[in-house]
Scaffold this active site. Sequence first.
Site, short mmCIF file in Angstrom:
data_model
loop_
_atom_site.label_atom_id
_atom_site.label_comp_id
_atom_site.label_asym_id
_atom_site.label_seq_id
_atom_site.Cartn_x
_atom_site.Cartn_y
_atom_site.Cartn_z
CD GLU A 76 -35.13 -4.24 -3.16
OE1 GLU A 76 -35.39 -3.09 -2.77
OE2 GLU A 76 -34.58 -5.09 -2.45
CE1 TYR A 116 -33.12 -1.85 -4.89
CE2 TYR A 116 -34.03 -0.33 -6.52
CZ TYR A 116 -34.14 -1.01 -5.33
OH TYR A 116 -35.26 -0.86 -4.56
#
Length: 357
Positions: free
Chosen positions: A175, A99
């Site tokens: 993101e 992530y």
Amino acid sequence: MKLYEYQGKELFKQYDISVPDGKVVEEENGLEDVKIPFPWVMKAQVLVGGRGKAGGIKFVENMHEAKKAFHELMGMEIKGNKVKKILVEEALEITEEYYISIILDRSKRSYLLMFSQEGGVDIESVADEKILKIYVNPLIGIQDYQLRKLKNREIAKIAKKLYKLFKEKDCELVEINPLVVANGKVMAADSKIIIDDGALYRHEELPKVEEEFTELEREAREKGIAFVQLGGNIGVIANGAGLTMATLDALNEYGGKGGVFLDLGGTDDPEKVKQAFELMKKANPKVIFLNLFGGITKCDTVAKGVKAVLDKEGIECPVVARIKGMNEEEAMEILKGAVITIPSFHEAAKKASELGV
Ligand code: GDP
Ligand code: MN
């Protein structure tokens, strides 16, 4: 403004961040033009998260399966958002999922880069100590010594490119979840980008993305009423964005959850209030919490509008009202017996929370 996954991935490409080979398809015929070898992954394009869990991602081995998946995905609604586009990509053989994101942290007056080895899941569900947090001074930008804290040089390079994109496109969020390793290559398997609306005027190059609205939200917009549907059971009617937000916070404090909120703003037209109240009824809340601070919007104006609806068609759920300010006595008189009036903001919020469970 939120970008769709495929639009975000276009930006990634411009910034030299690898993404899987892909093509956007809107019609069944379009599948024939996809020149990517099978297997494919087909991804519903919506502006809300949790699409994977909602069944919005399908893996297919051949054209027959692809057509079937196409129709399944196109018929889907994910959290009230209809699927209109599908991103078809080469299915990756993923060996690792990470992530990485950059956000604006207003309280720290910094940008915040976050990295975690546990990608592919909601970052909220990852233990705090497993998230590497790097605060970036916006005046000097991300520094090489900070990038060295990342897992490896490959990821450091991606972080640097992502930061460049974040700055140049005036983002509030970028993101990549998951950032994957597939066939030894690091790639962005997903994208989430939010552009600061206040900066859109200097980004003619970006696509214009219309926000998705629910049917009631659309109806409200046509009538010029600020109306937002959330997940909870309590319908909040207040005047002014500040009071509306404070009301949601107060409900939250007493365990209640605002489900719909409606900001009357400054109006002095009982007819407008009536329309707003009718819309609120259609949203079917368990309780309506009317929180007013009369000024430009006089309390009795709102009371008249509400009373008109109650007299004409009645209402199934209780209405809790806290009314203060300009013409509050008149308003109380009009609504006497028809709603539960509680003078204290907190007492009223508590009552509404109890009724809205
Ligand atoms: P989200 O649920 O909307 O965040 O959708 P993502 O694009 O992040 O995909 C969810 C999950 O599906 C990822 O974490 C991966 O595990 C899996 N996934 C997505 N694309 C591929 C792919 O090409 N190959 C494989 N094997 N898994 C994938
Ligand atoms: Mn994702």
